[in-house]
Design an enzyme around this catalytic site. Structure first.
Site, PDB file in Angstrom:
ATOM      1  N   GLY A  16       0.830  -1.216   0.000  1.00  0.00           N
ATOM      2  CA  GLY A  16       0.000   0.000   0.000  1.00  0.00           C
ATOM      3  C   GLY A  16       0.858   1.257   0.000  1.00  0.00           C
ATOM      4  N   ARG A  77       1.324  -4.743  -5.645  1.00  0.00           N
ATOM      5  CA  ARG A  77       1.268  -6.034  -4.961  1.00  0.00           C
ATOM      6  C   ARG A  77       1.681  -7.055  -6.007  1.00  0.00           C
ATOM      7  NH1 ARG A  77      -2.814  -2.998  -1.874  1.00  0.00           N
ATOM      8  NH2 ARG A  77      -1.931  -3.036   0.220  1.00  0.00           N
ATOM      9  N   ASP A 108       3.722  -4.611   6.626  1.00  0.00           N
ATOM     10  CA  ASP A 108       4.156  -5.916   7.146  1.00  0.00           C
ATOM     11  C   ASP A 108       4.170  -6.994   6.063  1.00  0.00           C
ATOM     12  OD1 ASP A 108       1.388  -5.979   7.049  1.00  0.00           O
ATOM     13  OD2 ASP A 108       1.179  -7.138   8.897  1.00  0.00           O
ATOM     14  N   THR A 131       3.405   2.810   5.953  1.00  0.00           N
ATOM     15  CA  THR A 131       2.007   2.394   5.870  1.00  0.00           C
ATOM     16  C   THR A 131       1.138   3.395   6.620  1.00  0.00           C
ATOM     17  OG1 THR A 131       0.384   0.811   6.748  1.00  0.00           O
ATOM     18  CG2 THR A 131       2.556   0.724   7.728  1.00  0.00           C
ATOM     19  N   ASP A 133      -1.507   2.749   7.996  1.00  0.00           N
ATOM     20  CA  ASP A 133      -2.271   2.077   9.055  1.00  0.00           C
ATOM     21  C   ASP A 133      -1.579   2.051  10.411  1.00  0.00           C
ATOM     22  OD1 ASP A 133      -4.399   1.492   7.414  1.00  0.00           O
ATOM     23  OD2 ASP A 133      -3.496  -0.361   6.699  1.00  0.00           O
ATOM     24  N   ASP A 135       0.245  -0.124  11.742  1.00  0.00           N
ATOM     25  CA  ASP A 135       0.000  -1.400  12.436  1.00  0.00           C
ATOM     26  C   ASP A 135       1.258  -2.272  12.481  1.00  0.00           C
ATOM     27  OD1 ASP A 135       0.002  -1.729   9.726  1.00  0.00           O
ATOM     28  OD2 ASP A 135      -1.598  -3.211   9.697  1.00  0.00           O
ATOM     29  N   ARG A 177      -8.346  -1.616   7.445  1.00  0.00           N
ATOM     30  CA  ARG A 177      -9.001  -2.939   7.341  1.00  0.00           C
ATOM     31  C   ARG A 177      -8.724  -3.793   8.574  1.00  0.00           C
ATOM     32  NH1 ARG A 177      -8.353  -3.118   1.572  1.00  0.00           N
ATOM     33  NH2 ARG A 177      -6.228  -3.800   1.869  1.00  0.00           N
TER      34      ARG A 177
HETATM   35  P1  ADP Z   1       1.898  -4.161   2.693  1.00  0.00           P
HETATM   36  O1  ADP Z   1       3.380  -4.221   2.561  1.00  0.00           O
HETATM   37  O2  ADP Z   1       1.361  -2.780   2.502  1.00  0.00           O
HETATM   38  O3  ADP Z   1       1.409  -4.853   3.954  1.00  0.00           O
HETATM   39  P2  ADP Z   1       0.964  -6.454   1.076  1.00  0.00           P
HETATM   40  O4  ADP Z   1       0.528  -7.281   2.232  1.00  0.00           O
HETATM   41  O5  ADP Z   1       0.062  -6.383  -0.098  1.00  0.00           O
HETATM   42  O6  ADP Z   1       1.283  -4.936   1.449  1.00  0.00           O
HETATM   43  O7  ADP Z   1       2.384  -7.035   0.582  1.00  0.00           O
HETATM   44  C1  ADP Z   1       3.094  -6.438  -0.482  1.00  0.00           C
HETATM   45  C2  ADP Z   1       3.808  -7.487  -1.291  1.00  0.00           C
HETATM   46  O8  ADP Z   1       4.782  -8.158  -0.483  1.00  0.00           O
HETATM   47  C3  ADP Z   1       2.938  -8.619  -1.815  1.00  0.00           C
HETATM   48  O9  ADP Z   1       2.218  -8.269  -2.980  1.00  0.00           O
HETATM   49  C4  ADP Z   1       3.987  -9.675  -2.127  1.00  0.00           C
HETATM   50  O10 ADP Z   1       4.670  -9.388  -3.318  1.00  0.00           O
HETATM   51  C5  ADP Z   1       4.940  -9.489  -0.931  1.00  0.00           C
HETATM   52  N1  ADP Z   1       4.575 -10.424   0.144  1.00  0.00           N
HETATM   53  C6  ADP Z   1       3.647 -10.252   1.124  1.00  0.00           C
HETATM   54  N2  ADP Z   1       3.568 -11.336   1.922  1.00  0.00           N
HETATM   55  C7  ADP Z   1       4.464 -12.239   1.440  1.00  0.00           C
HETATM   56  C8  ADP Z   1       4.849 -13.563   1.789  1.00  0.00           C
HETATM   57  N3  ADP Z   1       4.289 -14.189   2.830  1.00  0.00           N
HETATM   58  N4  ADP Z   1       5.801 -14.158   1.051  1.00  0.00           N
HETATM   59  C9  ADP Z   1       6.371 -13.544   0.000  1.00  0.00           C
HETATM   60  N5  ADP Z   1       6.050 -12.309  -0.406  1.00  0.00           N
HETATM   61  C10 ADP Z   1       5.115 -11.646   0.293  1.00  0.00           C
END
Ligand code: ADP
Length: 328
Positions: A16, A77, A108, A131, A133, A135, A177
């Site tokens: 995000g 993502r 995270d 982020t 959020d 969090d 969320r």
């Molecule tokens: P944020 O970093 O804002 O929490 P996301 O949860 O969408 O956003 O994670 C961003 C990107 O990080 C994902 O689209 C993916 O490419 C990578 N990612 C997230 N979780 C994992 C995971 N468990 N293993 C490998 N890559 C991950």
């Protein structure tokens, strides 16, 4: 993990978007150049690592961006990065350039990806919490939160004006969320009657009783701030319940949505982004690998990525009590 000296690093923004990410990119690039490191920018998060969209950056490429929202590197993502095969391609694209350190600015989820990547391949990763959020454990602040919450406050103040003119009850949905920080901070700062967040159970009956009682004593302007991930399913659902249960009240719902992600970053977000970006590069130079760079009690704090991923910040009960007392 190898004891090789880090001399070529890549920086990316992932997941995000959050206002202030540009200030962090700028700090990473300029600190790297100061220390004589080569620095590359990766486009669209982990997607650019897999698609080989990786470009050298210099001091000029981060000029005039500290005040801009969004991220010049773009963010995304990336589903392929969840798969070992995708991460292998990403590694090959980095290693063919000799890149031996990464700074990931994201939430995270992005840190989970970074953690896996650095476990599988001999390449240290540093996380910068970006982020809206807030969090993530290990930092009092995350880049973008302050700007987002100020955007929400400005919008809710405006809603209060129109609510007051018509004696209306407004349900305002803010982002979050899984986390209620934007709702909690913006709700307290705007004098909301009730704040509904995912971290605490909502007593709907008590809320309806209190709104009914306020209606009887002609306290006509009421604001209910709802995080999108509260247990009732966000502003529209809460609005529908209140309309059914309080048929005499004039109730409107306003979903603030993506305006909370945009805009010029606040001074605080620019400052923390600059400090975190600077320290992320220092970590790579000093061999403090696979950590998140946070700020606690106005001091830099390094948290191992695996802990930053697992732990959440807790919402203090005291804050929730303050909401109740001040809104009466
Ligand atoms: P944020 O970093 O804002 O929490 P996301 O949860 O969408 O956003 O994670 C961003 C990107 O990080 C994902 O689209 C993916 O490419 C990578 N990612 C997230 N979780 C994992 C995971 N468990 N293993 C490998 N890559 C991950």
């Amino acid at each position: 993990m190898s004891a090789k000296k880090v001399n070529k690093i890549a920086v990316l923004t992932s997941g995000g978007d959050a206002p202030g990410m540009n200030a962090a990119i700028r700090a990473v690039v300029r600190t790297s150049i100061y220390h004589g490191l080569e620095v590359f920018g990766v486009a669209r998060g982990y997607s650019g690592m897999i698609d080989d969209d990786i470009v050298p950056m210099d001091s000029k490429s981060v000029g005039n961006i500290i005040q801009r929202g969004g991220t010049i590197l773009k963010t995304a993502r990336c589903m392929e990065f969840f798969e070992p095969a995708g991460r292998k391609i990403a590694y090959e694209n980095l290693s063919k350039r000799g890149i031996n350190g990464i700074v990931v600015i994201g939430g995270d989820g992005s840190f989970k990806g970074a953690q896996k990547f650095s476990n599988e391949f001999d390449i240290p990763c540093i996380g910068i919490p970006g982020t809206i959020d807030k969090d993530i454990a290990g930092s009092d602040f995350t880049i973008g939160f302050d700007t987002a919450v100020n955007t929400a406050v400005e919008a809710i103040d405006k809603i209060r004006d129109t609510a007051d003119a018509h004696d209306r009850l407004f349900v305002v949905e803010v982002m979050g969320r899984d986390a209620g920080y934007i709702a909690l901070h913006s709700g307290i700062a705007t004098g909301a009657e009730n704040i509904l967040i995912p971290e605490s159970k909502t007593d709907m009956e008590a809320m309806i009783a209190s709104l009914t009682e306020k209606g009887k004593r002609k306290k006509l302007v009421n604001l209910v701030v709802v995080a999108e991930g509260d247990e009732y399913g966000g502003g529209n659902k809460v609005g529908a319940i209140l309309k059914e249960r309080l048929p005499d009240a004039d109730i409107r719902v306003c979903i603030l949505g993506h305006i909370q992600r945009g805009g010029s970053p606040s001074c605080l977000d620019r400052l923390i982004a600059s400090r975190m970006g600077y320290h992320a590069v220092e970590c790579l130079i000093n061999g403090d690998f696979n950590v998140m760079v946070g700020i606690e009690d106005n001091k830099m704090k390094l948290t191992p990525l695996d802990l930053a991923i697992k732990a959440k910040q807790n919402i203090s009960e005291e804050w929730l009590k303050i909401v109740k007392i001040l809104a009466s």
